[in-house]
Each structure stands twice: as structure tokens, then as C-alpha cells.
Write a protein that holds these residues in place. Structure first.
Motif, PDB file in Angstrom:
ATOM      1  N   GLY A  67      -9.385  -6.606  -6.508  1.00  0.00           N
ATOM      2  CA  GLY A  67      -8.271  -5.787  -6.951  1.00  0.00           C
ATOM      3  C   GLY A  67      -8.712  -4.363  -7.235  1.00  0.00           C
ATOM      4  O   GLY A  67      -9.885  -3.994  -7.072  1.00  0.00           O
ATOM      5  N   ILE A  68      -7.767  -3.553  -7.680  1.00  0.00           N
ATOM      6  CA  ILE A  68      -8.043  -2.130  -7.932  1.00  0.00           C
ATOM      7  C   ILE A  68      -9.020  -1.956  -9.091  1.00  0.00           C
ATOM      8  O   ILE A  68      -9.894  -1.088  -9.067  1.00  0.00           O
ATOM      9  CB  ILE A  68      -6.720  -1.397  -8.211  1.00  0.00           C
ATOM     10  CG1 ILE A  68      -5.817  -1.478  -6.972  1.00  0.00           C
ATOM     11  CG2 ILE A  68      -6.981   0.065  -8.579  1.00  0.00           C
ATOM     12  CD1 ILE A  68      -4.438  -0.904  -7.178  1.00  0.00           C
ATOM     13  N   GLU A  69      -8.907  -2.772 -10.122  1.00  0.00           N
ATOM     14  CA  GLU A  69      -9.824  -2.735 -11.262  1.00  0.00           C
ATOM     15  C   GLU A  69     -10.415  -4.135 -11.467  1.00  0.00           C
ATOM     16  O   GLU A  69     -10.021  -4.875 -12.364  1.00  0.00           O
ATOM     17  CB  GLU A  69      -9.105  -2.256 -12.520  1.00  0.00           C
ATOM     18  CG  GLU A  69      -8.586  -0.828 -12.427  1.00  0.00           C
ATOM     19  CD  GLU A  69      -7.910  -0.371 -13.703  1.00  0.00           C
ATOM     20  OE1 GLU A  69      -7.794  -1.193 -14.636  1.00  0.00           O
ATOM     21  OE2 GLU A  69      -7.523   0.804 -13.779  1.00  0.00           O
ATOM     22  N   ILE A  76     -15.666  -5.932  -5.905  1.00  0.00           N
ATOM     23  CA  ILE A  76     -15.159  -4.718  -5.250  1.00  0.00           C
ATOM     24  C   ILE A  76     -15.358  -4.884  -3.744  1.00  0.00           C
ATOM     25  O   ILE A  76     -16.483  -4.816  -3.234  1.00  0.00           O
ATOM     26  CB  ILE A  76     -15.890  -3.461  -5.754  1.00  0.00           C
ATOM     27  CG1 ILE A  76     -15.703  -3.295  -7.261  1.00  0.00           C
ATOM     28  CG2 ILE A  76     -15.356  -2.218  -5.020  1.00  0.00           C
ATOM     29  CD1 ILE A  76     -16.500  -2.134  -7.843  1.00  0.00           C
ATOM     30  N   TYR A  78     -14.306  -3.879   0.335  1.00  0.00           N
ATOM     31  CA  TYR A  78     -13.811  -2.802   1.193  1.00  0.00           C
ATOM     32  C   TYR A  78     -13.269  -3.442   2.467  1.00  0.00           C
ATOM     33  O   TYR A  78     -14.019  -3.798   3.350  1.00  0.00           O
ATOM     34  CB  TYR A  78     -14.926  -1.806   1.494  1.00  0.00           C
ATOM     35  CG  TYR A  78     -14.513  -0.615   2.351  1.00  0.00           C
ATOM     36  CD1 TYR A  78     -13.167  -0.296   2.556  1.00  0.00           C
ATOM     37  CD2 TYR A  78     -15.459   0.185   2.945  1.00  0.00           C
ATOM     38  CE1 TYR A  78     -12.793   0.780   3.332  1.00  0.00           C
ATOM     39  CE2 TYR A  78     -15.107   1.274   3.733  1.00  0.00           C
ATOM     40  CZ  TYR A  78     -13.776   1.563   3.919  1.00  0.00           C
ATOM     41  OH  TYR A  78     -13.404   2.630   4.697  1.00  0.00           O
ATOM     42  N   TYR A 357      -3.852  -3.615   0.304  1.00  0.00           N
ATOM     43  CA  TYR A 357      -3.106  -3.107  -0.848  1.00  0.00           C
ATOM     44  C   TYR A 357      -3.860  -3.271  -2.162  1.00  0.00           C
ATOM     45  O   TYR A 357      -3.889  -2.363  -2.985  1.00  0.00           O
ATOM     46  CB  TYR A 357      -1.744  -3.812  -0.918  1.00  0.00           C
ATOM     47  CG  TYR A 357      -0.993  -3.712   0.386  1.00  0.00           C
ATOM     48  CD1 TYR A 357      -0.524  -2.487   0.846  1.00  0.00           C
ATOM     49  CD2 TYR A 357      -0.788  -4.830   1.189  1.00  0.00           C
ATOM     50  CE1 TYR A 357       0.135  -2.374   2.055  1.00  0.00           C
ATOM     51  CE2 TYR A 357      -0.130  -4.728   2.405  1.00  0.00           C
ATOM     52  CZ  TYR A 357       0.334  -3.497   2.838  1.00  0.00           C
ATOM     53  OH  TYR A 357       0.973  -3.396   4.034  1.00  0.00           O
ATOM     54  N   GLU A 358      -4.499  -4.429  -2.363  1.00  0.00           N
ATOM     55  CA  GLU A 358      -5.241  -4.675  -3.594  1.00  0.00           C
ATOM     56  C   GLU A 358      -6.723  -4.946  -3.336  1.00  0.00           C
ATOM     57  O   GLU A 358      -7.513  -4.996  -4.279  1.00  0.00           O
ATOM     58  CB  GLU A 358      -4.636  -5.862  -4.345  1.00  0.00           C
ATOM     59  CG  GLU A 358      -3.242  -5.627  -4.887  1.00  0.00           C
ATOM     60  CD  GLU A 358      -3.245  -4.816  -6.177  1.00  0.00           C
ATOM     61  OE1 GLU A 358      -4.287  -4.796  -6.859  1.00  0.00           O
ATOM     62  OE2 GLU A 358      -2.207  -4.204  -6.491  1.00  0.00           O
ATOM     63  N   ALA A 359      -7.117  -5.143  -2.080  1.00  0.00           N
ATOM     64  CA  ALA A 359      -8.501  -5.487  -1.727  1.00  0.00           C
ATOM     65  C   ALA A 359      -8.982  -6.666  -2.567  1.00  0.00           C
ATOM     66  O   ALA A 359      -9.940  -6.577  -3.340  1.00  0.00           O
ATOM     67  CB  ALA A 359      -9.422  -4.289  -1.890  1.00  0.00           C
ATOM     68  N   CYS A 360      -8.302  -7.793  -2.394  1.00  0.00           N
ATOM     69  CA  CYS A 360      -8.583  -8.947  -3.241  1.00  0.00           C
ATOM     70  C   CYS A 360      -8.319 -10.247  -2.481  1.00  0.00           C
ATOM     71  O   CYS A 360      -7.835 -10.239  -1.353  1.00  0.00           O
ATOM     72  CB  CYS A 360      -7.735  -8.901  -4.510  1.00  0.00           C
ATOM     73  SG  CYS A 360      -5.967  -9.091  -4.196  1.00  0.00           S
TER      74      CYS A 360
END
Length: 368
Positions: A67-69, A76, A78, A357-360
Motif C-alpha cells: 500500500g501507499i504507507e 513496498i 514497485y 493504485y495501491e501497490a499491494c
């Protein structure tokens, strides 16, 4: 009446009620779909879900990874385009922008990563997806390098490069060890094929699955993109991205059934004024659960933004999971809970992979 007469009367009444119930159920089933036979295979047309009045499957969110955080640095990602899970529950996530695969344990604790950008042994340049074999070896499938898979051990040790025919985008590995590729072969003038069964040495065993031919070559190429999966017996299921068409094949590439469904919108695949394909999106993925049911991500109405598939995936109200039996009967529809690019199913867990969108990765429980 004596005792035996009463018993016979009750048994007869029970049989009449049971027969009536079965007849009603058969009539209900036949009202939701029709089946025909042609050239040795079945043709199924689904009008509506069989379980339309009795939803039997729901989804429960377990965890969001990344996610973003994110809560951990190793979460994290990519452009995490894909993930697979091995027989011990370890997760492998492809982080496309880092040219790496990250390995996590069954509880999503980081273990190691492997890969790296380059053209040397064990390095990758254009990773598209992951595959896993029956002994948990991991394969990174590359695009734009003449067809190549890089094979690693479950611990991320480089084993070998595998030359693949054509520029495939996806690959699954059968129990036999053979590969199934979307090796698009549209150069044939008659009956161009889309799929191939390939040996571990990279030799084509059989081509199968006919393409829909259009007048323009770019349209033929773009309107025949497919998603595919396999079941425990190595039957192969294919969903077409821009056609109302889902098919089941044997592991030898023989067609078993072809299915169409009620969509509620017309499919118009054409060339636009700038001579670029203007496509109607129908399906975006297909996977199979532990009970042999197909989960197909489907558009229930035509998306407004048809520039790219990624652009359409954020429009959740027009997306749904359509669940089918192994025989191609539409059982149920479920709302898509979050935007995602790809899904995976292992046991009673559904993983929704979102690289944009959220990288998750979202982990859901499939609740019966």
C-alpha cells in the motif's frame, strides 16, 4: 388401514414429493442455461446465475500487504504484477519495477529476494508473470526477449534459462512438467492458433485454440488476447479478454466445451479512425478454486475508458466475479471488492494483486 399399508402410503407420498422437487430443480436449472453439442464438444449459453436467489459464497478481508504507507519496508512494491504460493504456503511476489521476486513465509514475514536486472544468469529484463511447478520451483516469464523463462529453486537459487517459442506473456506448468503458453501464432492464413503445449526443453508439442480472424491484422492480434488456468487434472480453461468466449481443453489441447453468456452489451471490436484497435472488454482474468469452480473477472457493462485494461479496472461498479462449475454452468456472481490487476486462488484464500493504485496484495477468505 393396517401398518404396512400406512408405510407404503407414506413411502409413495415421499417419492412423489421427491420426484416433483427434482423436476422443479431441473426446470430451474434449464431455465438459466442451454447446452448443445457440435463437432464432439459442448456449447453452453448461460443466461443468468443458477444460484441467483441463494448466494452461497462471500469474501472476508484477511490482510492487506503493501500500500501507499505499508507497515513494513519489505512491503513496498514497485508494480507488483504477480504472485504465486508454494506447497508450504510461502508467497512469492514479483516486483516488476525492481526486477525482483520477494519470498515471504505463510504469515507474510519477509524471507529473501532474488532476481536482479540484466542479461546474465539469473537476471531479468522484462518480467511479465510468475509460474510454479509441482516441486515448488519458481519461473519468471519474460516478454520482449524472444520468449524466455528464468527458473529458480524455492530458495531463490538460479537454475537455468529456458528458451520459449514466440513472445508469450503468460505460462502455466502442468503436472506432467510441460508448459502451456499463450504463444500467439497469427501468421497462419488459415486457422491461426493462440495456445501451445511446450516441452521443458522448449519444443512445441501441440498448438490449439483457434483465433477469431478480423480483416485488419492489428485487430486480429489485439482482440485475441487470453487468460488461462488449469485444474488438478491439467484441463486448461481459457477466457478471452475481448470476446464473449470461455473454453475448456484437455491437457492434450482438445476442446471439451465452449461457453457464452448473457452480457447486456454488444461486443464491437473494430479499428478506429487513427487505425488503432478499439476493443470491447469482457474478461480480465480466470482462476480455479479448490472445488474446481472457475472465477472469471467479467465486465457486466461496457467500460467508458477503453484505452487500456489497467484504466478499466478502477471502475468497480461494472466489474464482478462470475463463478462457474467445471462444466461451464454459471453458478453465482460476486461484487469485486477492490481494484486489482490479477488474482490468485490457493485453498480458501483469494489474493487480489494491485500494482497500479495501491501497490499491494489483498488476501481474502472464501467463505462458503
Amino acid at each position: 388401514m393396517d401398518l404396512w399399508t400406512n408405510i407404503r402410503y407414506l413411502l409413495l407420498t415421499f417419492l412423489i414429493c421427491l420426484t416433483a422437487s427434482l423436476l422443479n430443480q431441473c426446470q430451474k436449472e434449464k431455465s438459466t442455461y442451454t447446452v448443445e453439442s457440435a463437432n464432439g464438444h459442448r456449447i453452453i449459453y448461460n443466461r443468468e446465475p443458477l444460484w441467483k436467489d441463494n448466494q452461497k459464497i462471500t469474501l472476508g478481508l484477511i490482510k492487506k500487504i503493501g500500500g501507499i504507507e505499508p507497515e513494513k519496508e519489505e512491503y513496498i512494491f514497485y508494480k507488483n504484477f504477480d504472485m504465486v504460493q508454494d506447497s508450504r504456503g510461502h508467497k512469492f511476489v514479483l516486483s516488476w519495477g525492481e526486477y525482483l521476486v520477494r519470498k515471504f513465509d505463510k504469515d507474510w514475514n519477509f524471507v529473501l529476494d532474488f532476481g536482479g536486472v540484466g542479461q546474465g544468469p539469473g537476471e531479468i529484463e522484462w518480467p511479465m508473470c510468475l509460474a510454479i511447478d509441482s516441486i515448488d520451483n519458481i519461473y519468471i516469464i519474460e516478454f520482449r526477449r524472444g520468449g524466455r523463462a528464468v527458473k529458480y529453486s524455492p530458495d531463490g537459487v538460479y537454475l537455468k534459462d529456458i528458451k520459449l517459442p514466440g513472445n508469450c506473456r503468460k505460462m502455466i506448468i502442468l503436472n506432467s512438467g510441460d508448459y502451456v503458453l499463450d504463444a500467439l501464432d497469427l501468421s497462419q492464413e488459415v486457422n491461426p492458433t493462440l495456445m501451445a503445449v511446450v516441452s521443458p526443453e522448449g519444443e512445441i508439442i501441440k498448438k490449439f485454440c483457434s483465433a477469431e480472424k478480423y480483416e485488419d491484422s492489428p485487430l486480429t492480434h489485439n482482440a485475441n488476447q487470453v487468460f488461462f488456468t488449469r485444474d488438478r487434472r491439467d484441463n486448461i480453461y481459457i477466457a478471452f479478454e475481448n470476446q464473449n468466449r470461455i473454453e475448456k481443453y484437455s491437457s492434450a489441447g482438445d476442446l471439451i466445451w465452449r461457453m457464452k453468456q448473457s452480457l447486456g452489451y454488444p461486443i464491437i471490436n473494430k479499428m478506429d479512425k487513427e487505425m488503432w484497435p478499439d476493443l470491447t472488454y469482457v474478461h480480465t482474468d480466470i482462476k480455479i478454486d479448490s472445488k474446481g469452480r472457475l472465477w472469471v473477472t467479467t465486465f457486466k457493462s461496457k467500460p467508458e475508458d477503453t484505452g487500456t485494461r489497467a484504466a478499466t479496472l478502477k471502475d468497480l461498479p461494472i466489474l464482478e466475479f462470475r463463478i462457474y462449475s467445471k462444466d461451464g454452468i454459471w453458478l453465482e456472481r460476486i461484487a469485486v471488492p477492490v481494484s486489482h490487476f490479477k488474482k490468485r486462488i490457493y485453498g480458501n484464500r483469494l489474493y487480489l494483486i494491485d500494482p497500479y493504485y495501491e501497490a499491494c496484495v489483498y488476501e481474502y477468505e472464501i467463505v462458503e
